[in-house]
Design a protein around this motif. Structure first.
Motif, short mmCIF file in Angstrom:
data_model
loop_
_atom_site.label_atom_id
_atom_site.label_comp_id
_atom_site.label_asym_id
_atom_site.label_seq_id
_atom_site.Cartn_x
_atom_site.Cartn_y
_atom_site.Cartn_z
N UNK A 291 0.82 -1.21 0.00
CA UNK A 291 0.00 0.00 0.00
C UNK A 291 0.85 1.25 0.00
N UNK A 292 2.09 1.14 0.51
CA UNK A 292 3.04 2.26 0.51
C UNK A 292 4.26 1.89 -0.33
N UNK A 293 4.76 2.88 -1.05
CA UNK A 293 6.10 2.80 -1.62
C UNK A 293 6.98 3.79 -0.88
N UNK A 294 8.16 3.34 -0.45
CA UNK A 294 9.12 4.21 0.21
C UNK A 294 10.31 4.41 -0.71
N UNK A 295 10.65 5.66 -0.97
CA UNK A 295 11.80 6.01 -1.80
C UNK A 295 12.90 6.47 -0.87
N UNK A 296 13.90 5.61 -0.67
CA UNK A 296 14.91 5.83 0.35
C UNK A 296 16.10 6.62 -0.21
N UNK A 297 16.45 7.67 0.48
CA UNK A 297 17.50 8.59 0.07
C UNK A 297 18.85 8.11 0.60
N UNK A 298 19.87 8.08 -0.27
CA UNK A 298 21.19 7.65 0.17
C UNK A 298 22.04 8.80 0.71
N UNK A 299 21.46 9.99 0.78
CA UNK A 299 22.18 11.15 1.30
C UNK A 299 22.64 12.11 0.22
N UNK A 300 22.69 11.63 -1.04
CA UNK A 300 23.08 12.48 -2.17
C UNK A 300 21.88 12.93 -2.99
N UNK A 306 11.29 0.93 -2.67
CA UNK A 306 11.06 -0.37 -2.06
C UNK A 306 9.65 -0.41 -1.46
N UNK A 307 9.12 -1.61 -1.32
CA UNK A 307 7.84 -1.80 -0.63
C UNK A 307 8.04 -1.59 0.87
N UNK A 308 7.03 -0.99 1.51
CA UNK A 308 7.20 -0.75 2.96
C UNK A 308 5.90 -0.88 3.73
N UNK A 326 10.73 8.61 15.74
CA UNK A 326 10.63 8.30 14.32
C UNK A 326 9.27 8.72 13.78
N UNK A 327 9.19 8.81 12.46
CA UNK A 327 7.99 9.34 11.81
C UNK A 327 7.00 8.23 11.50
N UNK A 328 5.78 8.42 11.95
CA UNK A 328 4.70 7.47 11.70
C UNK A 328 3.86 7.96 10.51
N UNK A 329 3.02 7.07 10.00
CA UNK A 329 2.20 7.40 8.84
C UNK A 329 0.76 7.65 9.28
N UNK A 330 0.34 8.90 9.17
CA UNK A 330 -1.04 9.28 9.47
C UNK A 330 -1.82 9.25 8.16
N UNK A 331 -2.88 8.47 8.08
CA UNK A 331 -3.58 8.26 6.82
C UNK A 331 -5.07 8.50 6.98
N UNK A 332 -5.72 8.73 5.84
CA UNK A 332 -7.17 8.89 5.80
C UNK A 332 -7.74 8.23 4.56
N UNK A 352 5.59 3.38 12.68
CA UNK A 352 6.91 3.09 12.12
C UNK A 352 7.65 2.14 13.06
N UNK A 353 8.27 1.11 12.49
CA UNK A 353 9.01 0.16 13.32
C UNK A 353 10.40 0.66 13.69
N UNK A 354 10.73 1.90 13.28
CA UNK A 354 12.04 2.47 13.57
C UNK A 354 13.02 2.34 12.43
N UNK A 355 12.68 1.52 11.44
CA UNK A 355 13.56 1.30 10.30
C UNK A 355 12.92 1.73 8.97
N UNK A 356 11.80 2.46 9.08
CA UNK A 356 11.13 2.92 7.88
C UNK A 356 10.19 1.92 7.27
N UNK A 357 9.63 1.02 8.10
CA UNK A 357 8.63 0.06 7.65
C UNK A 357 7.33 0.31 8.40
N UNK A 358 6.20 0.09 7.70
CA UNK A 358 4.89 0.38 8.28
C UNK A 358 4.00 -0.85 8.15
N UNK A 359 4.06 -1.70 9.16
CA UNK A 359 3.26 -2.93 9.16
C UNK A 359 1.79 -2.57 9.34
#
Length: 552
Positions: A291-300, A306-308, A326-332, A352-359
């Motif tokens: 349901x979510x796609x996470x686009x992870x930044x490498x710093x540059x 990735x799926x999350x 850590x940042x949680x996902x508030x949805x509607x 957020x599980x602390x690693x950028x995943x949202x079960x």
């Protein structure tokens, strides 16, 4: 956060005769009585704030007298009763609600966006070029050259010729740079898109952040597509050393041509590694397995998709709602649509599980309002009671009509209290964006509501915060006393600076050196300078002739 369908944007009213009757009754009502009824719902605090802001307003001053108010004394801020919080990760809402950036009410359709965008002009105010003045960035929708019709009564999608293949030039975002005089300079030469299919189909969420960490803001635009439910290629603009922004999907995105039906999107550091990531929803999750796609930044600024996890939703915001850093996902979700009935969509929080995943199973559901306000078009957060945690604001409506604002108090420990719906008392004018500023300087955040286009009745409405989750609804005309109005800003058309060729620059350098050497000599050197300027013109003319020959 989410993009809205055309059906919602320009759906005709079904109660026009009733509205005309009401308007006639209002005109026949004595104005003094009407004013009294209008002010009766406002608190003493709101009357004082508006009277101070507009001392020449006779009605406000009369209301002060009738209530026996002096409006003196100072404001005492509510002290925090929450436990100590850890430092939270940076989110996009911190950038768009930065109190150090001057806020104003921007034009809805500044030239030339009134002609290049079909509908849906969303905006974000920020200092994009770091000159100390607030600028405005707009996104909008492609105006097809082969348009057949718009299905107003059905799904709201645009119908085009050629097998429903909408053609024509897709527009780029529109950047307007502010200045000390309040003017806005349209600067299309600063946004460069050299991709195979440049521009936007539908500019959905405008996600502003420092992606490549060069101290100049960048922006990501999710694109759901104008024709169907499959989505379109998103746009990703990174700042460049020469002061421009380059669409960089080909060089800085792992899947540059990926398309998703991504109504909701947000930006923030979801894995706490110090850079800004992108999260967006995918309403075709049954075919994608997420349901979510996470686009992870490498710093540059390079983003890896990735799926999350997540849950089906239309509106999305990232915020630390449990104070764990850590940042949680508030949805509607739209609470009366099939995804809600089947239990697939969620109005609530995915933790957020602390690693950028949202079960999706690790969630907290929030109160719904299915009967009258089941459609959620936007969600955001702010600390509305100064207790150190973030409270929730949902923009709701009944199928894009009769909008209202739901405010939910964060009690801590993943507990929340619904304070109900504040209706805007308008048939249309659904809210597509929510901002927070302390407009009256009393120490707590007020709420700014934005609507647009043909549904702008609520654009510029303010909910003034009286404390204890009591708010007064201030309609746009009266709210102008609380913020700067730049809807009539002078629009200046900017252009690219001329860049000399190497030969031309060599002559210009020679001319500058010669002028400097003769500057203090008591002699007439205008003829010498004229000769060198002629050399510059000759070099430029030669270059133009060469280019014309190559073009032939």
């Amino acid at each position: 956060m989410l993009f809205l369908s055309l059906q919602a944007l320009i759906k005709p009213s079904k109660t026009i005769h009733l509205r005309n009757v009401i308007a006639l009754c209002v005109l026949l009502t004595p104005m003094y009585s009407l004013a009294n009824d209008h002010f009766s719902s406002w608190s003493d605090k709101t009357i004082c704030r508006l009277a101070k802001a507009t001392p020449d307003n006779v009605e406000y001053q009369a209301e002060l007298t009738s209530r026996g108010l002096s409006c003196g004394g100072s404001v005492t801020q509510k002290s925090s009763s929450s436990s100590q919080k850890v430092e939270r990760a940076l989110a996009g809402i911190d950038i768009e609600n930065d109190p150090t950036v001057e806020f104003f009410k921007p034009p809805l359709k500044p030239f030339p966006t009134d002609s290049i965008y079909f509908f849906s002009r969303k905006w974000q105010i920020a200092d994009y070029n770091n000159d100390g003045f607030s600028d405005v960035l707009y996104v909008g929708t492609h105006r097809p050259s082969n348009l057949i019709k718009v299905n107003y009564e059905g799904d709201g999608h645009v119908r085009c010729e050629d097998g429903n293949n909408c053609s024509g030039t897709q527009p780029l975002p529109s950047l307007f740079l502010g200045d000390a005089d309040g003017n806005l300079t349209y600067s299309p030469h600063l946004l460069i898109d050299n991709s195979d299919t440049p521009g936007m189909s539908i500019g959905g969420q405008l996600l502003v952040a420092h992606f490549n960490n060069d101290d100049t803001l960048d922006f990501y635009i999710n694109d759901i597509g104008i024709e169907d439910n499959e989505g379109a290629r998103d746009s990703y603009f990174l700042s460049q050393p020469d002061g421009t922004w380059l669409e960089s999907s080909e060089t800085h995105f792992s899947h540059p041509n990926f398309e998703a039906y991504n109504h909701g999107g947000a930006v923030g550091d979801i894995d706490n590694d110090g850079d800004m990531d992108v999260v967006y929803t995918d309403l075709n999750s049954w075919g994608r397995g997420t349901s979510f796609w996470c686009l992870m930044n490498d710093g540059t600024g390079f983003l890896t998709k990735r799926k999350c996890g997540g849950a089906d939703s239309f509106a999305l915001e990232l915020a630390d709602l449990d104070g764990d850093g850590d940042l949680d996902a508030l949805v509607g979700g739209h609470e009366n649509e099939y995804t809600a009935r089947d239990g697939l969509s969620l109005t609530g929080i995915v933790w957020n599980d602390g690693r950028g995943n949202f079960n999706k199973h690790n969630n907290t559901r929030l109160p719904q309002h299915k009967q009258k306000f089941s459609t959620i078009s936007e969600v955001s957060v702010s600390d509305l009671d100064n207790d150190g945690d973030l409270d929730i604001v949902y923009s709701r409506s009944h199928e894009w009509e009769y909008p209202g604002i739901q405010i939910i108090e964060n009690l801590g420990n993943k507990k929340f209290k619904d304070h109900g719906i504040i209706p805007t008392n308008e048939e249309t004018g659904f809210i597509f964006d929510i901002k927070f500023r302390d407009f009256d300087g009393d120490g707590d955040n007020d709420i700014y509501l934005a609507s647009e286009g043909d549904n702008d009745e609520n654009n510029g409405t303010v909910l003034l915060n009286n404390g204890n989750f009591n708010f007064d609804l201030i309609k746009p005309d009266e709210a102008l006393a609380l913020y700067t109005d730049r809807t009539d800003s002078k629009i200046i058309i900017g252009g690219a600076k001329y860049i000399a060729t190497d030969d031309e620059q060599a002559v210009l350098d020679e001319l500058a050196e010669f002028e400097a050497s003769l500057e203090n000599e008591p002699t007439d050197f205008e003829d010498a300078i004229a000769k060198r300027k002629a050399k510059v013109a000759l070099a430029k003319a030669k270059r133009i002739a060469d280019e014309a020959e190559l073009a032939e």
